[in-house]
Design an enzyme around this catalytic site. Structure first.
Site, mmCIF file in Angstrom:
data_model
loop_
_atom_site.group_PDB
_atom_site.id
_atom_site.type_symbol
_atom_site.label_atom_id
_atom_site.label_comp_id
_atom_site.label_asym_id
_atom_site.label_seq_id
_atom_site.Cartn_x
_atom_site.Cartn_y
_atom_site.Cartn_z
ATOM 1 N N GLY A 99 0.820 -1.197 0.000
ATOM 2 C CA GLY A 99 0.000 0.000 0.000
ATOM 3 C C GLY A 99 0.858 1.252 0.000
ATOM 4 O O GLY A 99 2.061 1.212 0.272
ATOM 5 N N CYS A 100 0.238 2.380 -0.303
ATOM 6 C CA CYS A 100 0.985 3.639 -0.442
ATOM 7 C C CYS A 100 1.530 4.135 0.895
ATOM 8 O O CYS A 100 2.724 4.435 1.022
ATOM 9 C CB CYS A 100 0.116 4.691 -1.119
ATOM 10 S SG CYS A 100 -1.539 4.882 -0.406
ATOM 11 N N TYR A 101 0.673 4.230 1.910
ATOM 12 C CA TYR A 101 1.153 4.641 3.233
ATOM 13 C C TYR A 101 2.213 3.664 3.744
ATOM 14 O O TYR A 101 3.213 4.064 4.346
ATOM 15 C CB TYR A 101 0.003 4.682 4.238
ATOM 16 C CG TYR A 101 -0.906 5.869 4.157
ATOM 17 C CD1 TYR A 101 -0.424 7.167 4.291
ATOM 18 C CD2 TYR A 101 -2.283 5.701 3.978
ATOM 19 C CE1 TYR A 101 -1.280 8.259 4.244
ATOM 20 C CE2 TYR A 101 -3.146 6.784 3.928
ATOM 21 C CZ TYR A 101 -2.639 8.064 4.060
ATOM 22 O OH TYR A 101 -3.489 9.142 4.022
#
Length: 341
Positions: A146-148
């Site tokens: 995921g991005c975070y």
């Protein structure tokens, strides 16, 4: 090589297409979505006119396996776990950009509130944090991070794995541009709610929390949890993860710098900054820029990690993993100058 993209009409699917079209070894054989089937993608997104005009096709795993060498899933959570089953059964390469194969089934159910894939299938997927997990041709199934999680894990991995910081002191304050909220209409991402505003959401409940903990625990079993907050800021792209932590007893600040530089010295997409990084220095690229400052008075180490959420946090890292899986140069199709302005 030939690829197929499932979930083409979302922000991540479009970014994946853009990167693939500029890759020296890739041909996009087919694109798939649940809506607009039979419509040319360039009729929906006119910026693609004359560049890529293929029709959107209904999803068909047999067609994809016949005409492509790899399938990307750029779909919302809960979709890929079902649609990917036939590919896994046939050992056909998959890169899943959703969260469906990142977590153990029981943890996925708890945080995503959706039925998970089976344990057997989840174990066949490798977590695709490109700089850390040694992705290679041996890997057939990739769970793209995921991005975070990407921004946070890349900032903490060198320090966690070398036991330089207290793992019970980690606080992450992460901020994302609006594309991180996805394309689906939502009150929280409505223009009048986010323009000239700062919105904290999913406090202590974001689905990337267990992903981050699971990954970092692999390198340091002492870590039990982190304090993690997420906020939306009124920009289209980008993630800024500001991390606060304390050094282990006896650790000197020069060890932090030398460790970062040593761990990432041969990693083309990690840049260790002399000062603190800025968001506009990574937008439009696959770079992760990391900087830090130590407060002698409070004893707090502040780390800042910035990425483009659609590229390094999604499509770019997926292409990077594809390169590693198929023995291309890791940087193929990804040497991109920042948009900056």
């Amino acid at each position: 090589m030939h690829i197929s993209i499932v979930g083409i009409t979302g922000y991540t699917g479009l970014e994946l297409l853009r990167l693939a079209l500029n890759h020296p070894h890739v041909t996009v054989s087919s694109i798939h979505a649940t809506k607009e089937v039979g419509v040319q993608i360039s009729d929906i997104f006119p910026h693609l006119k004359g560049i890529f005009d293929k029709e959107i096709q209904v999803f068909d795993s047999e067609f994809i396996m016949t005409h492509s060498d790899l399938v990307f899933f750029a779909t919302p959570s809960g979709v890929a776990k079902d649609l990917s089953k036939n590919f896994v059964k046939n050992n056909f390469p998959v890169i899943d950009l959703s969260g469906d194969h990142r977590l153990s089934p029981d943890v996925y159910l708890k945080w995503y509130k959706k039925s998970p894939c089976t344990v057997d299938i989840q174990k066949r997927f490798t977590y695709g944090l490109s700089e850390v997990m040694n992705i290679s041709h041996r890997n057939r199934f990739i769970a793209n991070p995921g991005c975070y999680a990407t921004a946070t894990e890349l900032a903490l991995y060198p320090l966690i794995s070398n036991h330089l910081i207290r793992v019970d002191s980690i606080i992450v304050d992460a901020k994302s541009g609006l594309t991180g909220a996805g394309k689906k209409l939502n009150q929280s991402s409505h223009y009048v709610n986010v323009n000239n505003n700062y919105v904290t959401y999913k406090l202590n409940k974001h689905q990337h929390i267990p992903e981050i903990v699971q990954t970092l625990q692999f390198f340091n079993k002492s870590l039990q949890n982190i304090q993690f907050s997420t906020s939306l800021i009124p920009v289209n792209r980008g993630i800024v993860a500001t991390i606060y932590t304390r050094l282990e007893n006896g650790v000197k600040i020069n060890q932090i710098e030398s460790t970062y530089k040593d761990v990432y010295k041969n990693k083309p997409f990690i840049r260790i900054k002399d000062g603190l990084p800025q968001l506009n220095e990574v937008i439009g690229t696959n770079y992760t820029d990391i900087g830090f400052v130590y407060n002698e008075t409070t004893g707090v180490l502040t780390i800042s990690s910035v990425i483009d959420n659609l590229i390094k946090g999604a499509a770019g890292q997926a292409i990077q993993n594809m390169n590693l899986m198929f023995n291309f140069d890791e940087t193929d199709g990804l040497i991109l100058a920042p948009l900056y302005i």
